[in-house]
Motif scaffolding. Structure first.
Motif, short mmCIF file in Angstrom:
data_model
loop_
_atom_site.label_atom_id
_atom_site.label_comp_id
_atom_site.label_asym_id
_atom_site.label_seq_id
_atom_site.Cartn_x
_atom_site.Cartn_y
_atom_site.Cartn_z
N PHE A 29 -9.67 2.32 -2.66
CA PHE A 29 -8.41 1.64 -2.37
C PHE A 29 -7.63 1.33 -3.65
O PHE A 29 -6.41 1.44 -3.68
CB PHE A 29 -8.68 0.35 -1.60
CG PHE A 29 -7.46 -0.45 -1.29
CD1 PHE A 29 -6.71 -0.19 -0.16
CD2 PHE A 29 -7.02 -1.47 -2.15
CE1 PHE A 29 -5.55 -0.92 0.12
CE2 PHE A 29 -5.87 -2.19 -1.88
CZ PHE A 29 -5.14 -1.92 -0.74
N TRP A 90 -5.74 4.79 2.49
CA TRP A 90 -6.44 3.76 3.26
C TRP A 90 -5.54 3.10 4.30
O TRP A 90 -6.03 2.56 5.30
CB TRP A 90 -7.02 2.70 2.32
CG TRP A 90 -8.26 3.18 1.62
CD1 TRP A 90 -8.34 3.81 0.41
CD2 TRP A 90 -9.60 3.08 2.11
NE1 TRP A 90 -9.64 4.11 0.11
CE2 TRP A 90 -10.45 3.67 1.13
CE3 TRP A 90 -10.19 2.56 3.26
CZ2 TRP A 90 -11.83 3.74 1.28
CZ3 TRP A 90 -11.56 2.63 3.42
CH2 TRP A 90 -12.37 3.22 2.44
N SER A 141 -13.19 -1.36 -0.41
CA SER A 141 -11.94 -0.67 -0.05
C SER A 141 -11.53 -0.95 1.38
O SER A 141 -10.35 -1.17 1.67
CB SER A 141 -12.09 0.83 -0.29
OG SER A 141 -12.16 1.13 -1.66
N ALA A 145 -8.06 -2.72 2.60
CA ALA A 145 -7.11 -2.06 3.49
C ALA A 145 -6.77 -2.94 4.68
O ALA A 145 -5.60 -3.03 5.10
CB ALA A 145 -7.69 -0.72 3.96
#
Length: 348
Positions: A29, A90, A141, A145
């Motif tokens: 991310f 993402w 990540s 997101a």
């Protein structure tokens, strides 16, 4: 190609390893492109608004149901589930027209319309997290997101309050990823504001594991006309254990109670298949068990099971049909709760 892969995924045709490999974004991310943030003054950043023609205005074909948003006494703020499954980045871009059409033709049509007989439908587009975010166990990540997606939902709701609501009664409705964000939204806005809690008709927090201790002030609904409360359920085939969703709040959508008595299929006012072309009455029964809603699988086609990557025990999940199997009951119940709310408001 995108839609073909999606249908192979939900039907459980692709193996778990293939699903995860295809779904995982190529970059973390922190270095992945971030789509431009939406400006909710722009109508294009809303999947549904009550004063324009969109997918929230329709009703299932070949039925006698009607859209009544023009005269609706309440609002529904609807947060749609994940419709973005890809690895490019993402979070989804709101300028992806193909994704927007898919969102509108699937979940806005199939879920948000359940409320258009009694509420004006407001449904924001948001930079939703890709599906893999829920199965990202390697780093942060996935959480990042989801946090970015919630920033948009929060901004959209604030814009709705400031520009559209005008003190009207509010229904919060959501599914899957949408319910993750709706739960946080209730915590950030309604838990901290007695005035907003007084505006809350009810919250339909469907398709995720909502715990009874997620809120300090809000409580699960105990009957069909209680207001200021929330409902949750996750639908699975009869006898299925699903650890991902067990021990959460489960309200039976045929009786609107939390007991474990089996509700017979004769109480089912109609399911709506993904083709949105009929109302299948008495489609399934329902029984609350350990935080789940068990149903005997429907006979008519149009209600596929969903094999969720990372959760092979959910091969008997009807996750994507959480709304569809109980569409008629949700529609009737939302109207009943709005009537009850208005009676309480008027001191009757």
């Amino acid at each position: 190609m995108r839609l073909r892969f999606f249908y192979l995924l939900i039907l459980g045709v692709l193996p778990l390893s293939a699903c995860l490999k295809v779904l995982k974004p190529a970059q973390d991310f922190a270095v992945s492109p971030v789509p431009e943030a939406p400006d909710y003054r722009m109508e294009d950043n809303w999947a549904a608004l009550p004063d324009r023609r969109d997918s929230a205005d329709v009703v299932p074909r070949n039925t006698l149901l009607h859209d009544n948003q023009r005269n609706a006494p309440a609002d529904v703020f609807f947060i749609h589930p994940t419709t973005y499954y890809w690895r490019k980045q993402w979070n989804a871009s709101l300028t992806d027209e193909r994704l927007n059409r898919f969102t509108d033709e699937s979940v806005i049509r199939g879920q948000a319309t359940a409320f258009n007989n009694t509420a004006r439908v407001y449904a924001p587009r948001y930079r939703q997290a890709t599906l893999y975010s829920f199965f990202d166990e390697e780093d942060t990540s996935g959480k990042a997101a989801l946090d970015l997606a919630y920033m948009d939902v929060k901004a959209a709701f604030q814009y709705y309050l400031d520009n559209y609501n005008h003190g009207r009664p509010i229904i919060i409705a959501s599914h899957s990823q949408g319910t993750v964000h709706a739960t946080q939204l209730l915590q950030d806005f309604f838990e901290t504001s007695p005035s907003l809690r007084r505006q809350l008709v009810a919250a339909y927090l469907i398709g995720f594991n909502v715990k009874s201790d997620d809120f300090q002030h809000l409580r699960p609904c105990e009957d069909s006309t209680q207001t200021g409360c929330y409902m949750a359920w996750n639908t699975v085939a009869w006898g299925t254990a699903a650890k991902a969703f067990e021990k959460g709040v489960a309200v039976n959508p045929l009786t609107w109670t939390r007991d474990t008595v089996t509700a017979p299929a004769r109480l089912n006012l109609g399911g709506v298949p993904h083709d949105f072309n009929r109302l299948d009455k008495r489609i399934v029964d329902a029984k609350v068990t350990n935080g789940l809603v068990w149903v005997h699988p429907p006979q008519p086609k149009g209600y596929p099971r969903f094999l969720l990557p990372g959760h092979p025990e959910l091969r008997n999940s009807f996750h994507i049909a959480d709304y569809a199997l109980f569409y008629g009951n949700i529609r009737q119940n939302a109207a009943a709760r709005v009537r009850a709310y208005r009676m309480l408001l008027n001191g009757q």
